[in-house]
Design an enzyme around this catalytic site. Structure first.
Site, mmCIF file in Angstrom:
data_model
loop_
_atom_site.group_PDB
_atom_site.id
_atom_site.type_symbol
_atom_site.label_atom_id
_atom_site.label_comp_id
_atom_site.label_asym_id
_atom_site.label_seq_id
_atom_site.Cartn_x
_atom_site.Cartn_y
_atom_site.Cartn_z
ATOM 1 N N CYS A 31 0.824 -1.214 0.000
ATOM 2 C CA CYS A 31 0.000 0.000 0.000
ATOM 3 C C CYS A 31 0.860 1.266 0.000
ATOM 4 O O CYS A 31 1.947 1.290 0.565
ATOM 5 C CB CYS A 31 -0.864 0.046 1.241
ATOM 6 N N ARG A 66 5.029 0.091 -6.143
ATOM 7 C CA ARG A 66 5.026 -0.695 -4.906
ATOM 8 C C ARG A 66 4.097 -1.909 -4.994
ATOM 9 O O ARG A 66 4.188 -2.802 -4.165
ATOM 10 C CB ARG A 66 4.568 0.193 -3.738
ATOM 11 N N TRP A 105 -3.058 -2.649 -1.409
ATOM 12 C CA TRP A 105 -2.646 -4.020 -1.731
ATOM 13 C C TRP A 105 -3.408 -4.893 -0.743
ATOM 14 O O TRP A 105 -3.135 -4.879 0.455
ATOM 15 C CB TRP A 105 -1.139 -4.150 -1.547
ATOM 16 N N ASN A 150 -1.840 2.153 5.933
ATOM 17 C CA ASN A 150 -0.960 1.025 5.567
ATOM 18 C C ASN A 150 -0.723 0.228 6.838
ATOM 19 O O ASN A 150 -0.514 0.816 7.900
ATOM 20 C CB ASN A 150 0.400 1.524 5.075
ATOM 21 N N GLY A 151 -0.720 -1.093 6.726
ATOM 22 C CA GLY A 151 -0.483 -1.917 7.909
ATOM 23 C C GLY A 151 -1.674 -2.817 8.158
ATOM 24 O O GLY A 151 -2.539 -2.989 7.286
ATOM 25 N N GLU A 190 18.368 -17.460 -6.759
ATOM 26 C CA GLU A 190 17.945 -16.121 -7.166
ATOM 27 C C GLU A 190 17.445 -16.125 -8.611
ATOM 28 O O GLU A 190 16.443 -15.479 -8.935
ATOM 29 C CB GLU A 190 19.116 -15.146 -6.972
ATOM 30 N N LYS A 223 13.715 -14.983 -9.680
ATOM 31 C CA LYS A 223 13.442 -13.930 -10.670
ATOM 32 C C LYS A 223 12.456 -14.441 -11.711
ATOM 33 O O LYS A 223 11.510 -13.759 -12.084
ATOM 34 C CB LYS A 223 14.728 -13.472 -11.384
ATOM 35 N N GLU A 235 8.788 -15.040 -10.252
ATOM 36 C CA GLU A 235 8.004 -13.889 -9.809
ATOM 37 C C GLU A 235 7.533 -12.994 -10.957
ATOM 38 O O GLU A 235 6.504 -12.348 -10.828
ATOM 39 C CB GLU A 235 8.733 -13.076 -8.735
ATOM 40 N N HIS A 278 19.538 -36.649 -5.716
ATOM 41 C CA HIS A 278 18.801 -37.176 -4.563
ATOM 42 C C HIS A 278 17.294 -36.949 -4.723
ATOM 43 O O HIS A 278 16.565 -36.959 -3.733
ATOM 44 C CB HIS A 278 19.312 -36.538 -3.273
ATOM 45 N N LYS A 317 6.357 -4.272 -3.754
ATOM 46 C CA LYS A 317 7.786 -3.966 -3.710
ATOM 47 C C LYS A 317 8.327 -4.046 -2.295
ATOM 48 O O LYS A 317 9.413 -4.533 -2.063
ATOM 49 C CB LYS A 317 8.029 -2.580 -4.308
HETATM 50 C C1 F6R Z 1 12.388 -10.461 -5.163
HETATM 51 C C2 F6R Z 1 12.192 -9.437 -4.164
HETATM 52 C C3 F6R Z 1 11.826 -9.857 -2.791
HETATM 53 C C4 F6R Z 1 12.593 -8.990 -1.770
HETATM 54 C C5 F6R Z 1 12.088 -9.291 -0.357
HETATM 55 C C6 F6R Z 1 12.890 -8.537 0.683
HETATM 56 O O1 F6R Z 1 12.749 -9.914 -6.388
HETATM 57 O O2 F6R Z 1 12.317 -8.278 -4.435
HETATM 58 O O3 F6R Z 1 12.058 -11.200 -2.579
HETATM 59 O O4 F6R Z 1 13.950 -9.260 -1.888
HETATM 60 O O5 F6R Z 1 10.744 -8.956 -0.251
HETATM 61 O O6 F6R Z 1 12.804 -7.165 0.471
HETATM 62 P P1 F6R Z 1 13.832 -6.173 1.118
HETATM 63 O O7 F6R Z 1 15.163 -6.444 0.516
HETATM 64 O O8 F6R Z 1 13.315 -4.810 0.777
HETATM 65 O O9 F6R Z 1 13.835 -6.439 2.591
#
Ligand code: F6R
Length: 610
Positions: free
Chosen positions: A2, A27, A76, A102-103, A483, A487, A490, A506, A605
């Site tokens: 949010c 976000r 959100w 927010n929250g 990672e 990527k 997501e 395994h 985000k």
């Molecule tokens: C993946 C991604 C998330 C963040 C995670 C932690 O691309 O962006 O997995 O890495 O939500 O976020 P931060 O680094 O802001 O604590």
């Protein structure tokens, strides 16, 4: 997650609010709305809808709203579906009070029942709506006193902005566990959950602390605590430019941020390498050499991509500093008993500096007696402020929901820390000097790695229709495999798994066939030959292989179907280069599949709820 933006001043608020919401779109959200006071005979006007901010802009253009004070929100969904009714702002029974939040209000069910019993009519499924009715119910004179009284009943987290038709020109802001900042303009004030919403209008910001209540009017602001004692907070300057949050000719923020990595890696290194001493200068740690020498073990807490960077960091710290490192999912760690082992240093890694689980894990570690440092990108964020010290990434705002440039900068920051700790613990001058030189070469090598993009694009075309992917690596490349898989899933919604290459036999080897591409992260290092054997195992079962390996590696011809060769560097630094083709691969596959790369479904985000 949010987003909040608010304005009070001499200008027409609606365009400023809508523009602020557009800046917050990155976000992640599913509905949007605004409320204005002071320009309407009925006192308060609310517009909201499920869907994009562009829809709200259209609605306001069709039915203009006026007023010099207002609040706005991108939601959100957590409690209740993303519908118009559940969108913020929420109002009280008499539609005199409107608020955005927010929250999460954790005791919303109890509050709702009590409010309904007292005769309030609640019309949405949200937790937030209870707040509007609590404020309506509060027995106090001013809006701020009513907000304070209402919040006494609330368990949970909030970043809150409230307006009232009875006090036009005023916005009351409250914070507990969800970031809010004030923006100070000339005869006007802003509130926002993130500086990008207001940067066009002011760079002077005040970050609120948990427990702060701020009262804004066009002539000024003051901050009090829940007992109405005045609080003084510093005014900070936002260091980055608007350009940093604009596309600058790129089709997506994700691609822009991938391509920025030569510069962002350079920024993380800037002024921190001591070539002659073969060491790193990290003044922000705020730890005396003696305190650094007393560290016996390191616990890294983080989520998602930052957790993957932590796993890479573990290899580097253990190799250079010979200190044991454990890497914890912050969301798991925070609920486990804290052992409080002496000599523990906890590192909280977070791009946003606002991730709720990471913040709470860090607080739990501190409560158990650990020193706590942050490795954070967003300056002034909560984790940065609550840590004793740390390392800022200086990677600039990361807008793309998929984290890219923060990942490589996090690894660079962890390497600098490992170098410093290592040199204190017997790492030789020669090795330190060599590593400092290798680090300084990285921006150029990242630049060369980006030149692989046309090859990556061709591979993306080949695999865009695949339904599953396996990403494999060993040692420092295993977290890179994780990672790469994250990527891809997501942003392209393709199922992908990261696995340690040798673990494949395994179990996951059962999945291998021509429809399950395997992406190997295989730079030339001490496990390289072992990884080649793992490739052979896949090949023998008819699997198709993409290998990210080191330049000049001709011998993989005949074993793998596609090679992406990154420049050679010190094996410990290889993750910074091998991650980049995987970022590009995920990006191009997602684009080919028509996915909204910068706004992947269901994702936010900055994850400020647990
Ligand atoms: C993946 C991604 C998330 C963040 C995670 C932690 O691309 O962006 O997995 O890495 O939500 O976020 P931060 O680094 O802001 O604590």
């Amino acid at each position: 997650m949010c987003g909040i933006v608010g304005y009070t001043g001499h200008r027409d608020a609606a365009p400023l609010l809508l523009e602020g919401l557009q800046r917050l779109e990155y976000r992640g959200y599913d509905s949007a709305g605004l409320a204005l006071v002071g320009g309407n005979r009925d006192g308060l006007v609310v517009r909201k809808l499920a869907g994009r901010v562009a829809g709200l802009v259209g609605q306001v253009a069709g039915e203009p709203v006026v007023g010099n004070t207002g609040i706005a929100h991108t939601r959100w969904a957590t409690h209740g579906a993303p519908t118009q009714g559940n969108a913020h702002p929420h109002v009280d029974c008499d539609r005199r009070i409107a608020l955005v939040h927010n929250g999460i209000i954790e005791n919303a069910d109890v509050l709702r029942a009590a409010l309904e019993q007292a005769g309030h009519r609640l019309t949405t499924e949200t937790d937030t709506e209870t707040l509007a009715h609590l404020i309506e119910d509060a027995k106090a004179d001013s809006l701020e006193e009513r907000v304070i009284a209402a919040l006494e009943h609330v368990d949970g987290t909030y970043g809150l902005a409230v307006v009232s038709a009875d006090e036009p020109g005023k916005i009351v802001v409250a914070r507990r566990g969800s970031p809010v900042l004030l923006g100070i303009g000339n005869g006007e004030l802003f509130v926002a959950s993130d500086a990008s919403a207001i940067l066009e209008h002011t760079r002077s910001v005040v970050y609120l602390n948990d427990g702060d209540i701020a009262v804004l009017t066009p002539t000024g602001y003051h901050i009090v605590d829940s007992e109405s004692h005045v609080q003084v907070r510093a005014v900070d300057d936002v260091a980055w430019d608007l350009e940093a949050i604009e596309l600058g000719g790129y089709p997506h923020f994700m691609l822009k941020e991938i391509c920025e990595q030569p510069e962002t890696v350079r920024s993380t290194l800037r002024g921190r390498l001591l070539f002659e001493q073969g060491c790193a200068r990290l003044n922000g740690l705020n730890l005396a050499p003696q305190a650094l020498a007393e560290i016996r073990r390191i616990v890294i807490v983080a989520c998602g991509t930052s957790w993957h960077a932590g796993l890479v960091g573990r290899h580097i710290i253990e190799a250079l500093a010979r200190l044991p490192v454990v890497v914890e999912y912050a969301s798991e760690y925070r609920y486990r008993p804290q052992l409080g082992l002496p000599g523990t240093l906890t590192l909280a890694i977070s791009q946003s500096g606002e991730t709720a689980d990471t913040l709470e894990a860090m607080r739990a570690a501190r409560a158990a007696g650990s020193r706590v440092l942050g490795i954070v990108n967003v300056v002034g964020s909560t984790i940065a402020r609550e840590a004793e010290g740390g390392i800022y990434l200086h990677a600039g705002p990361e807008i793309g929901v998929a984290s890219t440039k923060a990942f490589t900068s996090q690894i660079v920051a962890l390497t600098l820390l490992a170098l410093l700790l290592g040199r204190q613990r017997g790492l030789s001058l020669e090795v330190g000097q060599d590593l400092a030189c290798r680090l300084a070469q990285l921006p150029g090598l990242v630049d060369r790695t980006l030149a692989l993009e046309p090859q990556v694009k061709a591979i993306a075309q080949e695999f865009a229709d695949a339904r599953n992917f396996l990403y494999l690596g060993r040692g420092v490349s295993f977290p890179v495999a994780l990672e790469g898989a994250l990527k891809l899933k997501e942003i392209s919604y393709i199922h992908a798994e990261g696995y340690p290459a040798a673990e494949m036999k395994h179990g996951p080897i059962a999945l291998i066939d021509a429809d399950m591409p395997a992406v190997f992260v295989a730079p030339r290092d001490d496990v390289y030959q072992k990884v080649v054997s793992n490739m052979q195992e896949v090949k023998a079962r008819g699997g198709r292989i993409v290998a990210v390996t080191t330049e000049g590696n001709g011998e993989l011809r005949g074993v793998v179907d596609y090679q992406l060769q990154v420049p050679a560097t010190a094996p410990l630094l290889s993750a910074i280069l091998t991650a980049i083709p995987l970022q590009l691969l995920a990006y191009h596959i997602a684009v080919l599949r028509g996915c909204d790369v910068d706004r992947p479904r269901n994702l936010a985000k900055s994850v400020t709820v647990e």
